[in-house]
Design a protein around this motif. Structure first.
Motif, mmCIF file in Angstrom:
data_model
loop_
_atom_site.group_PDB
_atom_site.id
_atom_site.type_symbol
_atom_site.label_atom_id
_atom_site.label_comp_id
_atom_site.label_asym_id
_atom_site.label_seq_id
_atom_site.Cartn_x
_atom_site.Cartn_y
_atom_site.Cartn_z
ATOM 1 N N SER A 59 36.609 -12.597 23.849
ATOM 2 C CA SER A 59 38.029 -11.499 23.656
ATOM 3 C C SER A 59 37.219 -10.339 24.171
ATOM 4 C CB SER A 59 37.892 -11.213 22.270
ATOM 5 O OG SER A 59 38.655 -11.977 21.187
ATOM 6 N N GLY A 60 38.393 -9.615 23.958
ATOM 7 C CA GLY A 60 38.020 -7.938 25.090
ATOM 8 C C GLY A 60 37.486 -7.610 24.281
ATOM 9 N N ASP A 61 37.304 -5.673 24.295
ATOM 10 C CA ASP A 61 36.494 -5.069 23.768
ATOM 11 C C ASP A 61 37.616 -3.257 24.321
ATOM 12 O OD1 ASP A 61 35.225 -3.699 22.175
ATOM 13 O OD2 ASP A 61 33.569 -3.756 23.292
ATOM 14 N N ALA A 62 37.074 -2.527 23.514
ATOM 15 C CA ALA A 62 37.425 -0.941 24.305
ATOM 16 C C ALA A 62 36.381 -0.406 24.146
ATOM 17 C CB ALA A 62 38.636 -0.846 23.085
ATOM 18 N N ASP A 63 36.751 1.187 25.024
ATOM 19 C CA ASP A 63 35.966 1.774 25.428
ATOM 20 C C ASP A 63 35.152 2.552 24.180
ATOM 21 O OD1 ASP A 63 36.392 1.581 27.594
ATOM 22 O OD2 ASP A 63 37.923 3.183 27.883
ATOM 23 N N THR A 64 35.952 2.357 23.081
ATOM 24 C CA THR A 64 35.620 3.585 22.073
ATOM 25 C C THR A 64 35.516 1.759 20.953
ATOM 26 O OG1 THR A 64 37.571 4.303 21.151
ATOM 27 C CG2 THR A 64 35.460 5.246 22.581
ATOM 28 N N TYR A 65 34.815 2.450 19.253
ATOM 29 C CA TYR A 65 34.619 1.320 18.307
ATOM 30 C C TYR A 65 34.678 2.095 17.146
ATOM 31 C CZ TYR A 65 33.454 -1.871 14.990
ATOM 32 O OH TYR A 65 33.756 -3.327 14.058
ATOM 33 N N THR A 66 35.935 1.653 16.492
ATOM 34 C CA THR A 66 35.882 1.606 15.047
ATOM 35 C C THR A 66 36.257 0.692 14.231
ATOM 36 O OG1 THR A 66 37.891 2.056 13.929
ATOM 37 C CG2 THR A 66 36.797 4.611 15.694
ATOM 38 N N ILE A 67 35.633 0.447 12.572
ATOM 39 C CA ILE A 67 35.914 -1.063 12.076
ATOM 40 C C ILE A 67 37.152 -0.802 11.729
ATOM 41 C CG2 ILE A 67 35.699 0.123 9.950
ATOM 42 C CD1 ILE A 67 33.133 -1.760 8.527
ATOM 43 N N GLU A 68 37.726 -0.878 11.694
ATOM 44 C CA GLU A 68 39.395 -0.526 11.756
ATOM 45 C C GLU A 68 39.632 -1.489 12.791
ATOM 46 O OE1 GLU A 68 38.176 2.569 9.419
ATOM 47 O OE2 GLU A 68 38.184 2.704 11.250
ATOM 48 N N ARG A 69 40.031 -0.660 14.345
ATOM 49 C CA ARG A 69 40.102 -1.764 14.880
ATOM 50 C C ARG A 69 39.903 -3.897 14.823
ATOM 51 N NH1 ARG A 69 40.414 2.483 15.794
ATOM 52 N NH2 ARG A 69 42.440 1.936 14.845
ATOM 53 N N ASP A 70 38.004 -3.279 13.692
ATOM 54 C CA ASP A 70 38.172 -5.159 13.497
ATOM 55 C C ASP A 70 39.141 -5.314 12.784
ATOM 56 O OD1 ASP A 70 36.383 -7.225 14.230
ATOM 57 O OD2 ASP A 70 34.948 -5.689 15.009
ATOM 58 N N PHE A 71 39.337 -4.584 11.653
ATOM 59 C CA PHE A 71 40.658 -4.617 10.517
ATOM 60 C C PHE A 71 41.592 -5.316 11.578
ATOM 61 C CE2 PHE A 71 38.619 -2.403 7.476
ATOM 62 C CZ PHE A 71 37.480 -2.645 7.695
ATOM 63 N N GLU A 72 42.376 -4.379 12.005
ATOM 64 C CA GLU A 72 43.669 -5.059 13.085
ATOM 65 C C GLU A 72 44.350 -5.752 14.031
ATOM 66 O OE1 GLU A 72 44.458 0.052 13.085
ATOM 67 O OE2 GLU A 72 43.921 -0.971 15.305
ATOM 68 N N ASP A 73 42.392 -6.870 14.563
ATOM 69 C CA ASP A 73 42.771 -7.910 14.892
ATOM 70 C C ASP A 73 42.757 -9.085 14.201
ATOM 71 O OD1 ASP A 73 41.703 -5.832 16.825
ATOM 72 O OD2 ASP A 73 39.490 -6.758 16.789
ATOM 73 N N ILE A 74 42.335 -9.354 13.049
ATOM 74 C CA ILE A 74 43.415 -9.812 12.081
ATOM 75 C C ILE A 74 44.266 -10.211 11.980
ATOM 76 C CG2 ILE A 74 41.944 -11.411 10.287
ATOM 77 C CD1 ILE A 74 40.152 -10.550 12.307
ATOM 78 N N LEU A 179 26.750 -1.273 12.533
ATOM 79 C CA LEU A 179 26.042 -1.543 11.498
ATOM 80 C C LEU A 179 26.218 -0.212 11.365
ATOM 81 C CD1 LEU A 179 22.524 -3.261 11.920
ATOM 82 C CD2 LEU A 179 24.435 -4.138 10.293
ATOM 83 N N ARG A 180 26.209 1.109 11.947
ATOM 84 C CA ARG A 180 27.140 1.766 11.538
ATOM 85 C C ARG A 180 28.502 2.297 10.935
ATOM 86 N NH1 ARG A 180 22.425 4.521 14.054
ATOM 87 N NH2 ARG A 180 22.310 3.804 15.982
ATOM 88 N N ALA A 181 28.841 1.462 11.953
ATOM 89 C CA ALA A 181 30.577 1.432 11.411
ATOM 90 C C ALA A 181 30.421 0.789 9.926
ATOM 91 C CB ALA A 181 31.824 0.637 11.518
ATOM 92 N N GLU A 182 30.187 -0.127 8.891
ATOM 93 C CA GLU A 182 29.715 -0.332 7.353
ATOM 94 C C GLU A 182 29.166 0.464 7.189
ATOM 95 O OE1 GLU A 182 29.862 -4.730 6.852
ATOM 96 O OE2 GLU A 182 28.440 -4.714 7.642
ATOM 97 N N SER A 183 28.155 1.393 6.998
ATOM 98 C CA SER A 183 27.096 1.617 6.949
ATOM 99 C C SER A 183 27.769 3.555 6.098
ATOM 100 C CB SER A 183 26.030 1.726 7.724
ATOM 101 O OG SER A 183 25.207 1.056 7.594
ATOM 102 N N ALA A 184 28.857 3.789 7.771
ATOM 103 C CA ALA A 184 29.881 4.714 6.575
ATOM 104 C C ALA A 184 31.232 4.316 5.929
ATOM 105 C CB ALA A 184 30.515 5.366 8.348
ATOM 106 N N TYR A 185 31.611 3.221 5.605
ATOM 107 C CA TYR A 185 32.741 2.642 5.167
ATOM 108 C C TYR A 185 32.411 2.782 3.374
ATOM 109 C CZ TYR A 185 36.105 -0.870 3.302
ATOM 110 O OH TYR A 185 37.440 -0.753 2.758
#
Length: 253
Positions: A59-74, A179-185
Motif C-alpha cells: 500500500s501507499g501512504d500520504a504526507d500526513t496521517y489521521t486515523i480517519e484515513r484508515d477508516f476511509e481506506d476500508i 498510537l497517537r491517533a488512537e489515544s486522541a480518539y
C-alpha cells in the motif's frame, strides 16, 4: 495483488484469494493479514480480501496521517467489491472495521477481535519514537508488544520466531502515529445509535482487564452486538488458536 484508490488518492493493496461470499481482513498495528494462519481456513468459505493498511506492504501512504484515513481506506475497498461484504478486523484493524459501516452501506456483518482504541500517555509513545529514531526497530517492536500490548513472554517469543516478524520491523515507523491517533480518539455513542449492522466482538478470556473494558465499551454503543470470549487466549488467537477463532467467525457469519 489488487490496489484500490482511497478517498485521498492513496492506493491500498489487498490480496484476493478463496471463493464464496466476500470477507475483508484488516490487520492491527504491526499486523499483516496476508500472513495470518487463519487465511487458508477462511479461503475455504469466503473470497478473502486481505488488506495491507496504508504505510506498509504493497500500500501507499500520504504526507500526513489521521486515523480517519484508515477508516476511509476500508470503506473504499468495500465499495470496490460491488456487493455486501463481511469484515474482520484485529486490534487497531478492529477499530477500523467498526467505523467502516458509517462510511459505506455495503457491510453485511462485522467481527472485531479486541478492537481499540487504546490510550497511552504521550511520554510512552515518545519513548517508542526515540527507539525508532535511534534505528532500534527490533527494540521498539518488542517494547511495544511486551509493555504496551501486554503480551506475555511466550507470545512475544512466538512472534519473534515467526516469518511475520521481519515484516513487523518494516512497519515499525507506523506505530507511533497510530498510537497517537488512537489515544486522541473519543468514542461518541451518538454516531452509532442508528447502526444496524450485526457485530461480533471477540476477546481473549485471558486478556488484560483494560482490553476487556475496551470491548465492553463498544458493546455498550453498538445496537446489534454481542461479546464472545475465546478460552485460554489473549490478543493473538489468529496465530495461537486459528481453528478456534475461525469456528467463532463461521458461526456468526
Amino acid at each position: 495483488m489488487d490496489r484500490i484508490r482511497s478517498r485521498d488518492g492513496t492506493l491500498i493493496a489487498c490480496q484476493r484469494s478463496g471463493s464464496g461470499p466476500p470477507l475483508v481482513l484488516v490487520h492491527g498495528i504491526l499486523g499483516f493479514s496476508r500472513r495470518w494462519p487463519i487465511l487458508p481456513l477462511l479461503e475455504a468459505h469466503f473470497t478473502v480480501y486481505a488488506i495491507d493498511r496504508r504505510g506498509r506492504g504493497g500500500s501507499g501512504d500520504a504526507d500526513t496521517y489521521t486515523i480517519e484515513r484508515d477508516f476511509e481506506d476500508i470503506a473504499a475497498v468495500v465499495d470496490s467489491i460491488g456487493e455486501a461484504v463481511n469484515l474482520f478486523g484485529h486490534s487497531f484493524g478492529g477499530h477500523c472495521v467498526l467505523e467502516a459501516p458509517l462510511l459505506t452501506g455495503s457491510v453485511r456483518r462485522v467481527v472485531a477481535y479486541e478492537p481499540g482504541p487504546a490510550s497511552l500517555p504521550s511520554q510512552d509513545i515518545d519513548r517508542l519514537q526515540r527507539l525508532l529514531d535511534a534505528g532500534d526497530r527490533e527494540g521498539m517492536v518488542t517494547t511495544f508488544l511486551s509493555e504496551f500490548a501486554h503480551m506475555p513472554d511466550h507470545e512475544v517469543a512466538f512472534l519473534k520466531a515467526s516469518p511475520v516478524f521481519p515484516l513487523m520491523l518494516t512497519a515499525a515507523h507506523t506505530v507511533p502515529r497510530e498510537l497517537r491517533a488512537e489515544s486522541a480518539y473519543r468514542l461518541n455513542p451518538e454516531r452509532y445509535q442508528h447502526l444496524t449492522v450485526p457485530t461480533l466482538l471477540l476477546v481473549g478470556q485471558d486478556s488484560p482487564d483494560f482490553t476487556r473494558a475496551a470491548v465492553e465499551s463498544w458493546r455498550a454503543v453498538l445496537p446489534d452486538s454481542r461479546v464472545v470470549g475465546l478460552p485460554n487466549q489473549q490478543h493473538i488467537a489468529h496465530y495461537t488458536a486459528p481453528d478456534l477463532l475461525v469456528r467463532e467467525m463461521l458461526a456468526f457469519l
